[in-house]
Design an enzyme around this catalytic site. Sequence first.
Site, PDB file in Angstrom:
ATOM      1  N   GLU A 134       0.915  -1.050   0.059  1.00 22.94           N
ATOM      2  CA  GLU A 134       0.088  -0.171   0.084  1.00 22.94           C
ATOM      3  C   GLU A 134       0.949   1.258  -0.102  1.00 22.94           C
ATOM      4  O   GLU A 134       1.893   1.338   0.721  1.00 22.94           O
ATOM      5  CB  GLU A 134      -0.904  -0.103   1.294  1.00 22.94           C
ATOM      6  CG  GLU A 134      -1.698   1.189   1.301  1.00 22.94           C
ATOM      7  CD  GLU A 134      -3.229   0.780   2.246  1.00 22.94           C
ATOM      8  OE1 GLU A 134      -3.459  -0.107   2.317  1.00 22.94           O
ATOM      9  OE2 GLU A 134      -3.658   1.827   2.798  1.00 22.94           O
ATOM     10  N   GLU A 260     -10.261   4.847   9.605  1.00 18.38           N
ATOM     11  CA  GLU A 260     -10.620   4.628   8.271  1.00 18.38           C
ATOM     12  C   GLU A 260     -11.444   3.290   8.099  1.00 18.38           C
ATOM     13  O   GLU A 260     -10.821   2.336   7.400  1.00 18.38           O
ATOM     14  CB  GLU A 260      -9.224   4.916   7.313  1.00 18.38           C
ATOM     15  CG  GLU A 260      -8.759   5.992   7.369  1.00 18.38           C
ATOM     16  CD  GLU A 260      -7.575   6.342   6.554  1.00 18.38           C
ATOM     17  OE1 GLU A 260      -6.892   5.492   6.334  1.00 18.38           O
ATOM     18  OE2 GLU A 260      -7.494   7.388   6.090  1.00 18.38           O
ATOM     19  N   ASP A 339      -2.301  14.560   7.430  1.00 24.36           N
ATOM     20  CA  ASP A 339      -1.857  13.186   6.646  1.00 24.36           C
ATOM     21  C   ASP A 339      -0.446  13.251   5.549  1.00 24.36           C
ATOM     22  O   ASP A 339      -0.976  13.428   4.408  1.00 24.36           O
ATOM     23  CB  ASP A 339      -2.863  12.508   5.773  1.00 24.36           C
ATOM     24  CG  ASP A 339      -2.530  10.930   5.470  1.00 24.36           C
ATOM     25  OD1 ASP A 339      -1.630  10.647   6.129  1.00 24.36           O
ATOM     26  OD2 ASP A 339      -3.625  10.717   4.718  1.00 24.36           O
ATOM     27  N   GLU A 367       4.022   9.375  -0.530  1.00 19.85           N
ATOM     28  CA  GLU A 367       2.575   9.345  -0.928  1.00 19.85           C
ATOM     29  C   GLU A 367       2.139  10.605  -1.625  1.00 19.85           C
ATOM     30  O   GLU A 367       1.609  10.879  -2.752  1.00 19.85           O
ATOM     31  CB  GLU A 367       1.638   8.899   0.239  1.00 19.85           C
ATOM     32  CG  GLU A 367       0.172   9.053  -0.061  1.00 19.85           C
ATOM     33  CD  GLU A 367      -0.671   8.419   1.094  1.00 19.85           C
ATOM     34  OE1 GLU A 367      -0.046   8.015   1.871  1.00 19.85           O
ATOM     35  OE2 GLU A 367      -1.681   8.240   0.827  1.00 19.85           O
TER      36      GLU A 367
HETATM   37  C1  GCU Z   1      -3.062   7.551   4.325  1.00 17.88           C
HETATM   38  C2  GCU Z   1      -2.810   6.555   3.166  1.00 17.88           C
HETATM   39  C3  GCU Z   1      -3.643   5.214   3.656  1.00 17.88           C
HETATM   40  C4  GCU Z   1      -3.221   4.837   4.914  1.00 17.88           C
HETATM   41  C5  GCU Z   1      -3.311   5.761   5.911  1.00 17.88           C
HETATM   42  C6  GCU Z   1      -2.724   5.514   7.281  1.00 17.88           C
HETATM   43  O1  GCU Z   1      -4.463   8.032   4.469  1.00 17.88           O
HETATM   44  O2  GCU Z   1      -3.557   6.871   2.088  1.00 17.88           O
HETATM   45  O3  GCU Z   1      -2.924   4.467   2.568  1.00 17.88           O
HETATM   46  O4  GCU Z   1      -3.775   3.732   5.304  1.00 17.88           O
HETATM   47  O5  GCU Z   1      -2.897   6.816   5.467  1.00 17.88           O
HETATM   48  O6  GCU Z   1      -2.004   5.932   7.624  1.00 17.88           O
HETATM   49  O7  GCU Z   1      -3.254   4.554   7.778  1.00 17.88           O
END
Ligand code: GCU
Length: 644
Positions: A134, A260, A339, A367
């Site tokens: 990821e 999330e 973020d 990212e």
């Molecule tokens: C960001 C990222 C995700 C990740 C998240 C996290 O939002 O885009 O891919 O899972 O951070 O830090 O948990």
Amino acid sequence: MDYSLLWLDWKRREALPSYTGTLCGEVKTGEGKAALRELIAGFQAMRGRAPTLSSQKESPCLRLEELEGPGEGFSLLREGEGMRLRGCGKGLLYGAFYLLRHLALGEDFPEKTSSPAYPIRMLDHWDNADGSVERGYSGNSFFFREGGPVCTARTADYARLLASCGLNGSCINNVNVKGNALYLLSGKYNKELREIAACLGEYGVALWLSVSFSAPMELGGLPTADPLDEGVRAWWRDTCASLFAAVPNLAGFLVKADSEGRPGPHTYGRSHAEGANMLAQAVEPWGGKILWRCFVYNCTQDWRDTKTDRARAQCDTFAPLDGLFRDNVYLQAKNGPVDFQIREPVSPLLGRLPHTNSLLEFQLAQEYTGQQRHVCYLPAMFREVLDFRLRHREEQDTVAESIQAVTAVSNTGDDYNWTGHDLAAANLFGFGLLSWDPKADPAKIAREWSILTFGNDPRVTETVCRILLGSRETYEKYTVPLGIGWMCVPGVHYGPSPEGYEYDRWGTYHRATCRAIGVERGPEGTGYTEQYAPALAAQYRDVETCPEELLLFFHRVPYSHRMKDGRTLLQRIYDDHFEGYEEAEEMARAWESLKGRVPEDAFRRVQERFREQLRSAREWRDIINSWFYRLTMIPDKMGRTLYL
Ligand code: GCU
């Protein structure tokens, strides 16, 4: 040149001091033996001849003196024409790499007494069990293949790289635990985990695993994951007992809970302290630790809702819980409140946990900072964060002094050069050095990295450093202005999309009209500024004293707002974008000038990346500038091209 060795590709050095011809002393521990092995190999590579080994003290020699204990510090001192390296096993290892690095940089007697600033200095991998990564920009995972963990030659190379820059921990799987990663807890992969842990352990690197808070349901078949439920507690206790017994060198768990869409204690009306403490008790008999992430916010916000402010969420959730966590819990907070954007203020949460262990999380995976296709040297930004004064206390008040551990989301993968962009390896190296010594100088780190990687040609060093040291500001200029963040393509987070996140659920809005842009975060707005200590809150809440580079993070401002140098906000945005692109062109030209001076394959790879960086930077410049122009219909004072 073998680029897969990164900064550990020791090159021949003329006139090495004579002590590098003889190694004496005895080592007992695994790490001590690794230190000896590294010194033998390093001296051999630099001298062209293997050193002799002797158990007697000979002169001149490098004498190793291994002490008993778990300590990580070392002392490296001159002894006549020789040197003496002293420390426990791990200390010898760090000292050995220190010596090799400094010999490679041309120092003959690099004396040093040093110990790390933090006991936990690690990397978080967002590697999935299916082998994907990821936010990975350098190939696939080297920890997971075909659905399960594997230990390969790269695992050992990786452990060496980490130890060589001072890192001592690695969490090998994604915080979003999915697919077969769930079974890492189940015993199914104990053999592989044991192999990985042993391989990392040879270089003093501890293994960590990300776990799912609802594992008792997913794996154990229980009807609940309520942290206060006796059955749940017993399940974790038993699971930990078999896992920790089977996998020596497992240090603990990393948990993304209530974040999330991940399960967490809130589902059961329990607090994060109750959730984290339950796990902490389960790992405690094994000396284990729980790293509990604070990246908790409402990710299903209605964009019409102007009251909720994502930036506030972490402090609102965790600051009231300060002091309620067990000693083996670390709260892991990202460096900024939102973020990993190219510019964010320091997270106010870092100053609000005086009675809790806290762990600062950076992101090496780029990212939002060019995805390892753009050069963006991050150690200077990390240093800014570490040096930042939180203003809660007169002394011991910087972020570096307020935290107990550091980690970073890794930028490595199975690409030959580890980090996709060859120059991105400098970020990994730099993070390691800063985790050991948060006062390490980013300019010096860049220089060291360049010499260790490309050799000691002053023109190469000067050019590489120039590229690296300006790269963050350049990236910032052509992308997202003055701390506003986002404006990138949703999902992939690469390339410009000024309204990409505007009507979405993620809580990241700029609310631009034809007159003004930004979310007011002062007391008349969301009140976010008041989460800081009074002195900082006062500075941030006032547009006049708010640092300009963060203006649009903190305030809603009209385009006609006068910046300190007299330009309007809008003109500053236009100027930055034109300048940023020119600077990117200049960096690419600087790299071209190194043709023939750096190894051809590395030269080509970086040249390719610069082509993409320029293409993308041009998109950013023209889309962001044209978008502002269309919104305001105010032209650029300099008459440069904007598109209708
Ligand atoms: C960001 C990222 C995700 C990740 C998240 C996290 O939002 O885009 O891919 O899972 O951070 O830090 O948990």
